[in-house]
Design a protein around this motif. Structure first.
Motif, mmCIF file in Angstrom:
data_model
loop_
_atom_site.group_PDB
_atom_site.id
_atom_site.type_symbol
_atom_site.label_atom_id
_atom_site.label_comp_id
_atom_site.label_asym_id
_atom_site.label_seq_id
_atom_site.Cartn_x
_atom_site.Cartn_y
_atom_site.Cartn_z
ATOM 1 N N CYS A 137 36.421 55.571 44.345
ATOM 2 C CA CYS A 137 36.374 55.204 42.926
ATOM 3 C C CYS A 137 35.502 53.979 42.679
ATOM 4 O O CYS A 137 35.340 53.575 41.532
ATOM 5 C CB CYS A 137 37.787 54.988 42.374
ATOM 6 S SG CYS A 137 38.601 53.500 42.974
ATOM 7 N N LYS A 138 34.947 53.412 43.734
ATOM 8 C CA LYS A 138 33.969 52.305 43.648
ATOM 9 C C LYS A 138 34.565 51.012 43.082
ATOM 10 O O LYS A 138 33.839 50.139 42.631
ATOM 11 C CB LYS A 138 32.745 52.695 42.784
ATOM 12 C CG LYS A 138 32.108 54.023 43.149
ATOM 13 C CD LYS A 138 31.414 53.936 44.487
ATOM 14 C CE LYS A 138 30.858 55.302 44.893
ATOM 15 N NZ LYS A 138 30.716 55.462 46.333
ATOM 16 N N ILE A 139 35.883 50.919 43.062
ATOM 17 C CA ILE A 139 36.503 49.673 42.577
ATOM 18 C C ILE A 139 36.345 48.584 43.635
ATOM 19 O O ILE A 139 36.402 48.867 44.841
ATOM 20 C CB ILE A 139 37.987 49.931 42.215
ATOM 21 C CG1 ILE A 139 38.021 50.604 40.854
ATOM 22 C CG2 ILE A 139 38.830 48.659 42.249
ATOM 23 C CD1 ILE A 139 39.328 50.616 40.164
ATOM 24 N N ASP A 140 36.102 47.353 43.163
ATOM 25 C CA ASP A 140 35.928 46.217 44.075
ATOM 26 C C ASP A 140 37.255 45.529 44.359
ATOM 27 O O ASP A 140 38.118 45.455 43.493
ATOM 28 C CB ASP A 140 35.009 45.167 43.421
ATOM 29 C CG ASP A 140 33.584 45.651 43.344
ATOM 30 O OD1 ASP A 140 33.221 46.550 44.138
ATOM 31 O OD2 ASP A 140 32.834 45.135 42.484
ATOM 32 N N TYR A 141 37.378 45.012 45.535
ATOM 33 C CA TYR A 141 38.544 44.208 45.917
ATOM 34 C C TYR A 141 38.056 42.933 46.573
ATOM 35 O O TYR A 141 37.205 42.996 47.455
ATOM 36 C CB TYR A 141 39.409 44.961 46.936
ATOM 37 C CG TYR A 141 40.139 46.149 46.380
ATOM 38 C CD1 TYR A 141 41.442 46.039 45.914
ATOM 39 C CD2 TYR A 141 39.517 47.398 46.327
ATOM 40 C CE1 TYR A 141 42.114 47.138 45.401
ATOM 41 C CE2 TYR A 141 40.181 48.502 45.807
ATOM 42 C CZ TYR A 141 41.485 48.359 45.351
ATOM 43 O OH TYR A 141 42.139 49.441 44.844
ATOM 44 N N ASN A 142 38.577 41.775 46.168
ATOM 45 C CA ASN A 142 38.281 40.574 46.938
ATOM 46 C C ASN A 142 39.409 40.368 47.952
ATOM 47 O O ASN A 142 40.422 41.066 47.926
ATOM 48 C CB ASN A 142 38.052 39.357 46.029
ATOM 49 C CG ASN A 142 39.281 39.004 45.211
ATOM 50 O OD1 ASN A 142 40.405 39.160 45.689
ATOM 51 N ND2 ASN A 142 39.077 38.542 43.993
ATOM 52 N N ILE A 143 39.206 39.399 48.832
ATOM 53 C CA ILE A 143 40.148 39.216 49.934
ATOM 54 C C ILE A 143 41.556 38.895 49.439
ATOM 55 O O ILE A 143 42.542 39.377 49.980
ATOM 56 C CB ILE A 143 39.663 38.074 50.870
ATOM 57 C CG1 ILE A 143 38.378 38.505 51.575
ATOM 58 C CG2 ILE A 143 40.709 37.674 51.878
ATOM 59 C CD1 ILE A 143 38.576 39.526 52.667
ATOM 60 N N LEU A 144 41.636 38.096 48.375
ATOM 61 C CA LEU A 144 42.963 37.739 47.868
ATOM 62 C C LEU A 144 43.705 38.981 47.374
ATOM 63 O O LEU A 144 44.886 39.178 47.677
ATOM 64 C CB LEU A 144 42.825 36.703 46.742
ATOM 65 C CG LEU A 144 44.147 36.169 46.189
ATOM 66 C CD1 LEU A 144 44.983 35.517 47.285
ATOM 67 C CD2 LEU A 144 43.895 35.165 45.065
ATOM 68 N N GLN A 145 42.986 39.843 46.644
ATOM 69 C CA GLN A 145 43.623 41.086 46.169
ATOM 70 C C GLN A 145 44.061 41.951 47.345
ATOM 71 O O GLN A 145 45.127 42.566 47.319
ATOM 72 C CB GLN A 145 42.637 41.887 45.307
ATOM 73 C CG GLN A 145 42.397 41.272 43.943
ATOM 74 C CD GLN A 145 41.192 41.891 43.258
ATOM 75 O OE1 GLN A 145 40.199 42.241 43.889
ATOM 76 N NE2 GLN A 145 41.276 42.020 41.943
ATOM 77 N N ILE A 146 43.234 41.981 48.380
ATOM 78 C CA ILE A 146 43.583 42.778 49.560
ATOM 79 C C ILE A 146 44.857 42.236 50.205
ATOM 80 O O ILE A 146 45.766 42.995 50.550
ATOM 81 C CB ILE A 146 42.405 42.775 50.559
ATOM 82 C CG1 ILE A 146 41.295 43.687 50.014
ATOM 83 C CG2 ILE A 146 42.843 43.214 51.953
ATOM 84 C CD1 ILE A 146 40.031 43.692 50.828
ATOM 85 N N LEU A 147 44.944 40.919 50.312
ATOM 86 C CA LEU A 147 46.147 40.323 50.914
ATOM 87 C C LEU A 147 47.378 40.603 50.060
ATOM 88 O O LEU A 147 48.456 40.901 50.583
ATOM 89 C CB LEU A 147 45.960 38.813 51.073
ATOM 90 C CG LEU A 147 45.043 38.389 52.227
ATOM 91 C CD1 LEU A 147 44.801 36.883 52.184
ATOM 92 C CD2 LEU A 147 45.647 38.785 53.569
ATOM 93 N N GLN A 148 47.209 40.505 48.748
ATOM 94 C CA GLN A 148 48.352 40.786 47.858
ATOM 95 C C GLN A 148 48.786 42.243 47.976
ATOM 96 O O GLN A 148 49.978 42.542 48.003
ATOM 97 C CB GLN A 148 47.979 40.445 46.400
ATOM 98 C CG GLN A 148 47.968 38.941 46.168
ATOM 99 C CD GLN A 148 47.202 38.543 44.912
ATOM 100 O OE1 GLN A 148 46.406 39.321 44.383
ATOM 101 N NE2 GLN A 148 47.423 37.326 44.443
ATOM 102 N N ASN A 149 47.798 43.151 48.104
ATOM 103 C CA ASN A 149 48.138 44.563 48.298
ATOM 104 C C ASN A 149 48.892 44.772 49.606
ATOM 105 O O ASN A 149 49.868 45.516 49.653
ATOM 106 C CB ASN A 149 46.879 45.431 48.319
ATOM 107 C CG ASN A 149 46.441 45.819 46.924
ATOM 108 O OD1 ASN A 149 47.154 45.587 45.953
ATOM 109 N ND2 ASN A 149 45.272 46.415 46.828
#
Ligand SMILES: [Zn+2]
Length: 292
Positions: free
Chosen positions: A237-249
């Motif tokens: 879906c080409k959505i971007d994730y930064n590292i903080l969002q990845i950690l929260q996920n």
């Protein structure tokens, strides 16, 4: 905002990090469709409730006489309590002999029993809080939200909502409360179950989970692509994730699977498949952006 059910969240994680059997994949699709149906009904209801003095309680869970009950939508509108049980079915149904059937004639679940049970147990709860009177009956609705579904031989039931009558029915139901209903609302919230007996941790060891970082905005089961140090992208879906969002996920994934697992920097590092360095994790913890 309506939170997605824990069971759905668990399956979303497991189809990426473990594996689902064919039946579980089917269950996942049903849960997902159910949740999307609830979101689409929320939208319709919100449009009718805008500017009104009402209480709309979502995912209400309570216990009365030892039975746990879950109500998708509880509405206190026009000084009356309503419930809405939302069904997003992608198959047609036939109404015949006061029961729902598949098109091939086979009998489907007893949906009216489910709706009645909600109504009776909610009435019991209201009685317990002395908020019930015979004139203030609970009205329970069954809502079919899927516009692609055909209902054959549709009965003219007062408590049945389908896409063709939803606007008419909701305009009748949605009215400001004339009396102050805040005491009733407070009572309902005081009886809300935080943890359901149906929310159980997955029967899997943490070590068996597949490491990596994944997208939860779509159903892709591929790992995210690294664009640069602080930017990842979903292949699908080409959505971007930064590292903080990845950690929260990662954190919400672990909690959804088993809320007794202790989340540590080492666990986050491991589940990310080494994508997020321990130094970065520790930095976010120090800055208070991540709370373990
Ligand atoms: Zn995606």
């Amino acid at each position: 905002m309506r939170k997605q059910p824990i069971k759905l969240h668990q399956m979303q994680v497991l189809r990426r990090r473990f594996e689902l059997s064919e039946n579980e994949e089917k269950e996942f699709e049903n849960l997902q469709a159910g949740f999307l149906g609830e979101l689409s009904f929320d939208k319709l209801l919100d449009a009718h409730l805008s500017g009104l003095n009402v209480y709309h309680v979502k995912d209400y869970r309570f216990k009365v006489d030892g039975s746990e009950v879950q109500i998708d939508n509880l509405l206190i509108s026009g000084d009356q309590a309503y419930t809405f049980e939302v069904k997003n079915y992608n198959f047609d149904l036939v109404y015949c002999n006061k029961a729902w059937h598949f098109v091939n004639g086979e009998e489907f679940k007893d949906l009216s029993m489910q709706v009645n049970r909600q109504r009776l147990l909610l009435q019991q709860l209201l009685k317990k809080g002395s908020f019930y009177s015979a004139s203030n009956n609970v009205m329970s609705h069954l809502v079919f939200v899927n516009p692609k579904q055909t209902i054959y031989n549709m009965p003219n039931l007062e408590n049945l909502i389908v896409p063709s009558n939803v606007d008419k029915r909701l305009s009748k139901i949605c009215k400001s409360n004339y009396y102050d209903q805040s005491a009733l609302y407070k009572f309902l919230e005081s009886q809300r179950l935080v943890k359901s007996i149906y929310n159980i941790p997955v029967d899997i060891k943490f070590e068996t989970l597949r490491p990596g970082t994944y997208c939860y905005q779509c159903n892709s089961t591929s790992t995210l692509d690294k664009i640069h140090r602080n930017l990842y992208k979903c292949k699908n879906c080409k959505i971007d994730y930064n590292i903080l969002q990845i950690l929260q996920n990662l954190q919400t994934e672990i909690t959804a699977l088993n809320d007794s697992w202790k989340i540590t920097p080492a666990i986050l590092f491991k589940l990310s498949g080494g994508m997020v360095s321990r130094a970065v994790i520790n930095k976010y913890i120090r800055e208070g952006k991540i709370k373990l």
